[in-house]
Design an enzyme around this catalytic site. Structure first.
Site, PDB file in Angstrom:
ATOM      1  N   ILE A  16       0.855  -1.201   0.000  1.00 44.67           N
ATOM      2  CA  ILE A  16       0.000   0.000   0.000  1.00 44.67           C
ATOM      3  C   ILE A  16       0.882   1.239   0.000  1.00 44.67           C
ATOM      4  O   ILE A  16       0.615   2.216  -0.708  1.00 44.67           O
ATOM      5  CB  ILE A  16      -0.959   0.001   1.214  1.00 44.67           C
ATOM      6  CG1 ILE A  16      -1.915  -1.183   1.111  1.00 44.67           C
ATOM      7  CG2 ILE A  16      -1.739   1.308   1.301  1.00 44.67           C
ATOM      8  CD1 ILE A  16      -2.834  -1.356   2.308  1.00 44.67           C
ATOM      9  N   ASP A 159     -14.487  -0.151   1.539  1.00 49.24           N
ATOM     10  CA  ASP A 159     -15.759  -0.883   1.507  1.00 49.24           C
ATOM     11  C   ASP A 159     -16.857   0.009   0.906  1.00 49.24           C
ATOM     12  O   ASP A 159     -17.695  -0.455   0.132  1.00 49.24           O
ATOM     13  CB  ASP A 159     -16.159  -1.298   2.932  1.00 49.24           C
ATOM     14  CG  ASP A 159     -15.013  -1.986   3.652  1.00 49.24           C
ATOM     15  OD1 ASP A 159     -14.694  -3.119   3.291  1.00 49.24           O
ATOM     16  OD2 ASP A 159     -14.409  -1.362   4.555  1.00 49.24           O
ATOM     17  N   HIS A 187     -14.664  -3.033   9.763  1.00 47.26           N
ATOM     18  CA  HIS A 187     -14.065  -3.382   8.460  1.00 47.26           C
ATOM     19  C   HIS A 187     -13.751  -4.877   8.510  1.00 47.26           C
ATOM     20  O   HIS A 187     -12.628  -5.284   8.799  1.00 47.26           O
ATOM     21  CB  HIS A 187     -12.797  -2.552   8.223  1.00 47.26           C
ATOM     22  CG  HIS A 187     -12.043  -3.005   7.001  1.00 47.26           C
ATOM     23  ND1 HIS A 187     -12.573  -2.965   5.730  1.00 47.26           N
ATOM     24  CD2 HIS A 187     -10.806  -3.532   6.856  1.00 47.26           C
ATOM     25  CE1 HIS A 187     -11.696  -3.430   4.868  1.00 47.26           C
ATOM     26  NE2 HIS A 187     -10.614  -3.797   5.526  1.00 47.26           N
TER      27      HIS A 187
HETATM   28  P1  NAD Z   1       2.634  -5.292   3.264  1.00 46.83           P
HETATM   29  O1  NAD Z   1       3.028  -6.531   3.988  1.00 46.83           O
HETATM   30  O2  NAD Z   1       2.896  -5.204   1.801  1.00 46.83           O
HETATM   31  O3  NAD Z   1       3.299  -4.026   3.933  1.00 46.83           O
HETATM   32  C1  NAD Z   1       3.245  -3.810   5.312  1.00 46.83           C
HETATM   33  C2  NAD Z   1       4.496  -3.066   5.678  1.00 46.83           C
HETATM   34  O4  NAD Z   1       4.387  -2.724   7.059  1.00 46.83           O
HETATM   35  C3  NAD Z   1       5.778  -3.901   5.504  1.00 46.83           C
HETATM   36  O5  NAD Z   1       6.693  -3.188   4.698  1.00 46.83           O
HETATM   37  C4  NAD Z   1       6.280  -4.083   6.932  1.00 46.83           C
HETATM   38  O6  NAD Z   1       7.697  -4.101   7.026  1.00 46.83           O
HETATM   39  C5  NAD Z   1       5.676  -2.842   7.603  1.00 46.83           C
HETATM   40  N1  NAD Z   1       5.572  -2.941   9.056  1.00 46.83           N
HETATM   41  C6  NAD Z   1       5.304  -4.025   9.811  1.00 46.83           C
HETATM   42  N2  NAD Z   1       5.339  -3.701  11.119  1.00 46.83           N
HETATM   43  C7  NAD Z   1       5.610  -2.386  11.190  1.00 46.83           C
HETATM   44  C8  NAD Z   1       5.774  -1.473  12.249  1.00 46.83           C
HETATM   45  N3  NAD Z   1       5.689  -1.850  13.535  1.00 46.83           N
HETATM   46  N4  NAD Z   1       6.056  -0.188  11.962  1.00 46.83           N
HETATM   47  C9  NAD Z   1       6.165   0.217  10.675  1.00 46.83           C
HETATM   48  N5  NAD Z   1       6.037  -0.609   9.626  1.00 46.83           N
HETATM   49  C10 NAD Z   1       5.746  -1.890   9.873  1.00 46.83           C
HETATM   50  O7  NAD Z   1       1.065  -5.066   3.574  1.00 46.83           O
HETATM   51  P2  NAD Z   1       0.061  -4.085   2.818  1.00 46.83           P
HETATM   52  O8  NAD Z   1      -0.581  -4.839   1.707  1.00 46.83           O
HETATM   53  O9  NAD Z   1       0.714  -2.777   2.555  1.00 46.83           O
HETATM   54  O10 NAD Z   1      -1.080  -3.945   3.937  1.00 46.83           O
HETATM   55  C11 NAD Z   1      -0.814  -3.254   5.145  1.00 46.83           C
HETATM   56  C12 NAD Z   1      -2.001  -3.403   6.086  1.00 46.83           C
HETATM   57  O11 NAD Z   1      -3.155  -2.761   5.556  1.00 46.83           O
HETATM   58  C13 NAD Z   1      -2.411  -4.851   6.344  1.00 46.83           C
HETATM   59  O12 NAD Z   1      -2.733  -5.012   7.725  1.00 46.83           O
HETATM   60  C14 NAD Z   1      -3.656  -5.010   5.490  1.00 46.83           C
HETATM   61  O13 NAD Z   1      -4.489  -6.040   5.939  1.00 46.83           O
HETATM   62  C15 NAD Z   1      -4.281  -3.643   5.674  1.00 46.83           C
HETATM   63  N6  NAD Z   1      -5.291  -3.244   4.698  1.00 46.83           N
HETATM   64  C16 NAD Z   1      -6.370  -2.563   5.172  1.00 46.83           C
HETATM   65  C17 NAD Z   1      -7.355  -2.141   4.289  1.00 46.83           C
HETATM   66  C18 NAD Z   1      -8.575  -1.393   4.781  1.00 46.83           C
HETATM   67  O14 NAD Z   1      -9.508  -1.204   3.984  1.00 46.83           O
HETATM   68  N7  NAD Z   1      -8.641  -0.937   6.023  1.00 46.83           N
HETATM   69  C19 NAD Z   1      -7.232  -2.380   2.922  1.00 46.83           C
HETATM   70  C20 NAD Z   1      -6.110  -3.082   2.476  1.00 46.83           C
HETATM   71  C21 NAD Z   1      -5.133  -3.511   3.380  1.00 46.83           C
HETATM   72  C1  LMR Z   2      -9.342  -5.345   2.118  1.00 45.32           C
HETATM   73  O1  LMR Z   2     -10.491  -5.138   2.484  1.00 45.32           O
HETATM   74  O2  LMR Z   2      -9.036  -5.491   0.915  1.00 45.32           O
HETATM   75  C2  LMR Z   2      -8.246  -5.379   3.146  1.00 45.32           C
HETATM   76  O3  LMR Z   2      -8.758  -5.219   4.425  1.00 45.32           O
HETATM   77  C3  LMR Z   2      -7.379  -6.571   3.028  1.00 45.32           C
HETATM   78  C4  LMR Z   2      -8.074  -7.810   3.546  1.00 45.32           C
HETATM   79  O4  LMR Z   2      -7.497  -8.493   4.400  1.00 45.32           O
HETATM   80  O5  LMR Z   2      -9.176  -8.108   3.076  1.00 45.32           O
END
Ligand code: NAD
Ligand code: LMR
Length: 327
Positions: A16, A159, A187
């Site tokens: 992200i 969402d 969520h």
């Molecule tokens: P990713 O694994 O590609 O990246 C996560 C990054 O966070 C990694 O680079 C990791 O090193 C870093 N990280 C881990 N612990 C950390 C800390 N204590 N401090 C700083 N950085 C840290 O994952 P992503 O695909 O970028 O997703 C990140 C998060 O967002 C996940 O928990 C995912 O489920 C969530 N997400 C939420 C939504 C939403 O709608 N709310 C949507 C998509 C993803």
């Molecule tokens: C999403 O809604 O795409 C993120 O929260 C990632 C997940 O775990 O579904």
């Protein structure tokens, strides 16, 4: 030139992060005349990868990027921050629910909440993206007692956008014609995507689709969209999540305007008989760095049941992390 705004992004070397940073640096978050300083937080082993991302940021020669700094210390990355996007945390894999991440991710947000409390701008606005986003947001907020709970929000905008897109496709119109739809609650797979107050081209959405499609297709497919993307891509949503984060924060800072609502996970004040203090997604109006929960909607019996079901899950998650919630 205006003075730069400090924007902190955690997990900046992740998926992200990669979809987010370039959009912020090009002005899509704060506007085309607002310089920005990026303060990026990563865990120590990811700092080399983050260095590569920073090289690419420099190679874009963005007019608006005043400075970019990387750190593995939240006290450094949040110093004077005005906008904090808390993304860094583990994503789920196939077959997992987002709350299965609580154990792995919750502690991150107590540390970061404390750091925000100590070093962020007193006006900071915080968006939690890392899952489970609502409960992680609750943890961060409760660990930052000197900040107002209203400064902490969790992301349900993805969402919201998914629901809008699916309804628009069903009635063969453009997403821009769909208004006043919202996501209630968590969520997670218990969220309630609600079209009972929605309009499409000025007509009540409920007159355009049948109730069976709403309950058997629309609601489950919005609830399960994240899992469907993980199954198809082998990784969780990234570009659409980054887009939702930009839209959430941009609307909060500048105002969403008009009669429409945006879905935001915010600290419940008991509106719609929800439990005060939970980070619950509501239909909100935003103006100039503030949000207000829409108050005029009437809630039918079926909606009420779904709203309480998702609330029950939030209470369960909250109770599982009590040890991280200072009184
Ligand atoms: P990713 O694994 O590609 O990246 C996560 C990054 O966070 C990694 O680079 C990791 O090193 C870093 N990280 C881990 N612990 C950390 C800390 N204590 N401090 C700083 N950085 C840290 O994952 P992503 O695909 O970028 O997703 C990140 C998060 O967002 C996940 O928990 C995912 O489920 C969530 N997400 C939420 C939504 C939403 O709608 N709310 C949507 C998509 C993803
Ligand atoms: C999403 O809604 O795409 C993120 O929260 C990632 C997940 O775990 O579904």
């Amino acid at each position: 030139m205006k003075p730069p705004v400090v924007v902190s992004v955690t997990g900046a070397a992740g998926q992200i992060g990669y979809a987010l940073l370039f959009r912020i640096a090009s002005g899509q978050l704060l506007g085309p005349d607002q310089p920005v300083i990026l303060k990026l937080l990563e865990i120590t082993p990811a700092l080399d990868a983050l260095g590569g991302v920073i090289m690419e940021l420099h190679d874009c020669a963005f007019d608006l990027l005043a400075d970019v700094q990387a750190s593995d210390d939240a006290q450094v990355a949040f110093a004077d921050t005005e906008v904090a996007l808390l993304v860094g945390s583990r994503p789920r894999g196939p077959g997992m629910e987002r709350k299965d991440l609580l154990e792995a991710n919750a502690a991150i947000f107590s540390v970061q909440g404390r750091a925000l409390d100590q070093v962020a701008s007193r006006d900071v606005r915080v968006l939690v993206v890392g899952n489970p986003a609502n409960t992680n947001c609750l943890i961060a907020q409760r660990n930052a007692p000197s900040l107002n709970p209203r400064q902490f929000t969790a992301m349900t905008r993805l969402d919201h956008n998914r629901a809008k897109a699916q309804l628009a496709e069903k009635v063969s119109t453009h997403v821009s014609r769909v208004t006043r739809l919202c996501i209630w609650g968590n969520h997670s797979a218990t969220q309630y995507p609600d079209i009972t107050n929605a309009s499409v081209d000025g007509r009540a959405a409920g007159e355009l689709v049948d109730a069976a499609w709403v309950s058997d297709t629309f609601i489950p497919s919005v609830q399960q969209r994240g899992a469907a993307i993980i199954k198809a891509r082998g990784a969780s949503s990234a570009a659409s999540a980054a887009n939702a984060a930009i839209e959430h924060m941009r609307d909060w800072l500048s105002g969403s305007g008009g009669e429409d609502v945006v879905s935001m996970g915010v600290c419940s004040d008991g509106s719609f008989d929800t439990e005060p203090g939970l980070i619950y997604s509501f239909p909100c109006h935003t103006t100039d760095c503030e949000w207000q929960i829409e108050q005029s909607w009437s809630i039918g019996e079926e909606s009420r049941k779904r709203m309480m079901l998702t609330q029950a899950e939030l209470i369960e998650e909250r109770d599982a992390v009590r040890h991280l919630l200072p009184e």
